[in-house]
Design a protein around this motif. Structure first.
Motif, PDB file in Angstrom:
ATOM      1  N   ALA A  66       1.064  -0.926  -0.262  1.00 10.49           N
ATOM      2  CA  ALA A  66       0.209   0.171   0.025  1.00 10.49           C
ATOM      3  C   ALA A  66       0.699   0.781   0.232  1.00 10.49           C
ATOM      4  O   ALA A  66       1.677   0.863   0.595  1.00 10.49           O
ATOM      5  CB  ALA A  66      -0.781   0.084   1.156  1.00 10.49           C
ATOM      6  N   THR A 167      -6.590  11.298  -9.531  1.00  9.46           N
ATOM      7  CA  THR A 167      -6.903   9.899  -9.556  1.00  9.46           C
ATOM      8  C   THR A 167      -7.565   9.377  -7.469  1.00  9.46           C
ATOM      9  O   THR A 167      -7.175  10.216  -6.701  1.00  9.46           O
ATOM     10  CB  THR A 167      -6.336   8.260 -10.073  1.00  9.46           C
ATOM     11  OG1 THR A 167      -5.526   7.984  -8.791  1.00  9.46           O
ATOM     12  CG2 THR A 167      -6.131   8.652 -11.027  1.00  9.46           C
ATOM     13  N   ASN A 168      -9.082   9.181  -7.774  1.00  9.17           N
ATOM     14  CA  ASN A 168      -9.423   8.681  -6.115  1.00  9.17           C
ATOM     15  C   ASN A 168      -8.639   8.345  -5.453  1.00  9.17           C
ATOM     16  O   ASN A 168      -8.098   8.288  -4.315  1.00  9.17           O
ATOM     17  CB  ASN A 168     -10.674   8.375  -6.794  1.00  9.17           C
ATOM     18  CG  ASN A 168     -11.654   9.058  -6.969  1.00  9.17           C
ATOM     19  OD1 ASN A 168     -11.848   9.973  -6.551  1.00  9.17           O
ATOM     20  ND2 ASN A 168     -13.043   8.564  -6.790  1.00  9.17           N
ATOM     21  N   ILE A 169      -7.851   6.980  -6.068  1.00  6.57           N
ATOM     22  CA  ILE A 169      -6.531   6.018  -4.930  1.00  6.57           C
ATOM     23  C   ILE A 169      -5.225   6.680  -5.398  1.00  6.57           C
ATOM     24  O   ILE A 169      -4.707   7.300  -4.375  1.00  6.57           O
ATOM     25  CB  ILE A 169      -6.221   5.474  -6.643  1.00  6.57           C
ATOM     26  CG1 ILE A 169      -7.104   4.264  -6.723  1.00  6.57           C
ATOM     27  CG2 ILE A 169      -5.240   4.263  -5.914  1.00  6.57           C
ATOM     28  CD1 ILE A 169      -7.030   3.406  -7.596  1.00  6.57           C
ATOM     29  N   GLN A 170      -5.200   8.106  -5.537  1.00  2.00           N
ATOM     30  CA  GLN A 170      -3.771   8.878  -5.055  1.00  2.00           C
ATOM     31  C   GLN A 170      -4.310   9.947  -4.412  1.00  2.00           C
ATOM     32  O   GLN A 170      -3.222  10.181  -3.561  1.00  2.00           O
ATOM     33  CB  GLN A 170      -3.398   9.508  -6.979  1.00  2.00           C
ATOM     34  CG  GLN A 170      -3.069   8.835  -7.514  1.00  2.00           C
ATOM     35  CD  GLN A 170      -2.678   9.382  -9.347  1.00  2.00           C
ATOM     36  OE1 GLN A 170      -3.017  10.428  -9.147  1.00  2.00           O
ATOM     37  NE2 GLN A 170      -1.218   9.442  -9.536  1.00  2.00           N
ATOM     38  N   ALA A 172      -6.936   8.946  -1.883  1.00  2.00           N
ATOM     39  CA  ALA A 172      -7.190   8.190  -0.987  1.00  2.00           C
ATOM     40  C   ALA A 172      -5.384   8.284  -0.173  1.00  2.00           C
ATOM     41  O   ALA A 172      -5.505   8.464   0.945  1.00  2.00           O
ATOM     42  CB  ALA A 172      -8.188   6.701  -1.496  1.00  2.00           C
ATOM     43  N   ALA A 173      -4.003   7.544  -1.164  1.00  2.00           N
ATOM     44  CA  ALA A 173      -3.018   7.706  -0.525  1.00  2.00           C
ATOM     45  C   ALA A 173      -2.543   8.402   0.641  1.00  2.00           C
ATOM     46  O   ALA A 173      -1.353   8.624   1.429  1.00  2.00           O
ATOM     47  CB  ALA A 173      -1.826   6.980  -2.177  1.00  2.00           C
ATOM     48  N   THR A 178      -9.365   4.889   2.228  1.00  2.00           N
ATOM     49  CA  THR A 178      -9.757   4.032   0.853  1.00  2.00           C
ATOM     50  C   THR A 178     -10.496   5.201  -0.014  1.00  2.00           C
ATOM     51  O   THR A 178     -11.186   5.785   0.233  1.00  2.00           O
ATOM     52  CB  THR A 178     -10.668   2.790   0.976  1.00  2.00           C
ATOM     53  OG1 THR A 178     -11.810   3.678   1.962  1.00  2.00           O
ATOM     54  CG2 THR A 178     -10.716   2.346   2.492  1.00  2.00           C
ATOM     55  N   PRO A 179      -9.782   5.165  -1.286  1.00  3.93           N
ATOM     56  CA  PRO A 179     -11.010   5.248  -2.966  1.00  3.93           C
ATOM     57  C   PRO A 179     -12.352   4.701  -2.727  1.00  3.93           C
ATOM     58  O   PRO A 179     -13.264   6.181  -2.975  1.00  3.93           O
ATOM     59  CB  PRO A 179      -9.659   4.129  -3.787  1.00  3.93           C
ATOM     60  CG  PRO A 179      -8.608   3.961  -3.766  1.00  3.93           C
ATOM     61  CD  PRO A 179      -9.260   3.753  -1.912  1.00  3.93           C
ATOM     62  N   GLU A 180     -12.795   4.273  -2.222  1.00  3.68           N
ATOM     63  CA  GLU A 180     -14.366   4.417  -2.318  1.00  3.68           C
ATOM     64  C   GLU A 180     -14.378   5.335  -0.822  1.00  3.68           C
ATOM     65  O   GLU A 180     -15.982   5.630  -1.229  1.00  3.68           O
ATOM     66  CB  GLU A 180     -14.881   2.379  -1.288  1.00  3.68           C
ATOM     67  CG  GLU A 180     -14.544   1.414  -2.393  1.00  3.68           C
ATOM     68  CD  GLU A 180     -12.444   1.399  -2.015  1.00  3.68           C
ATOM     69  OE1 GLU A 180     -12.022   0.082  -3.213  1.00  3.68           O
ATOM     70  OE2 GLU A 180     -12.084   1.441  -1.153  1.00  3.68           O
TER      71      GLU A 180
END
Length: 193
Positions: A66, A167-170, A172-173, A178-180
């Protein structure tokens, strides 16, 4: 290519044209493709970089793969692993381009030499470090005391030119969620509009 760096420096300190030219000539331009690494964990960071164009993420990878993003670097921002750069130890961080990017890099030996020759540059970096420490301190306090949705909204407000490129993932990190969660909070914000 050094015009943005010169403008940035003049926003912090007064410096003669001659000294500014000498300082900027110590930098070399490097073009980085999207997804290419500027630094990988385990390497010794030999540079400090000034982002001319593009976007980078500075992150650590946990044993479970992660990512934890410490910060993003966009135009007119500085990036490095300062611990590795100063202490000459293997980096615990990765620096990766999120877009095709251009960055001006200055090696440690050149920077140290210029500190001695030009006290103005040492003052510049002291001011930049103070600003960075303040931002880091605020981020730590926010992470410890504010709910995730509030931190997300503040991130969008404080860094709109960065958030639109991620992005949502970036995101979130960076926020430690979480991306959700990011998807849910975005839907909630849209429904309130």
């Amino acid at each position: 290519m050094t015009e943005s760096l010169k403008k940035h420096i003049r926003g912090y300190i007064e410096i003669s044209d001659e000294k500014l030219e000498k300082y900027c000539s110590a930098f070399s331009l490097r073009k980085i493709k999207k997804k290419e690494f500027l630094l990988k964990e385990g390497e010794i960071c030999e540079f400090e970089g000034f982002v001319v164009s593009g976007c980078f993420k500075v992150f650590h990878t946990h044993h479970n793969a992660a990512e934890q993003i410490l910060y993003f670097g966009i135009e007119n921002w500085w990036i490095s692993d300062i611990d590795s750069f100063v202490n000459r130890i293997p980096s615990k961080l990765n620096i990766q381009a999120l877009e095709d990017s251009e960055i001006l890099l200055i090696p440690k030996k050149d920077k140290e030499k210029l500190y001695t020759e030009m006290p103005e540059i040492e003052r510049l970096m002291r001011l930049k470090f103070q600003k960075s420490i303040i931002a880091l301190q605020r981020r730590i306090i926010d992470n410890l005391s504010k709910p995730s949705d509030e931190r997300y909204v503040e991130f969008l407000k404080d860094y709109p030119q960065t958030a639109n490129r991620l992005t949502n993932i970036q995101i979130a990190a960076y926020l430690g969620v979480t991306p959700e969660f990011i998807s849910r909070i975005r839907k909630k914000i849209v429904s309130k509009s």
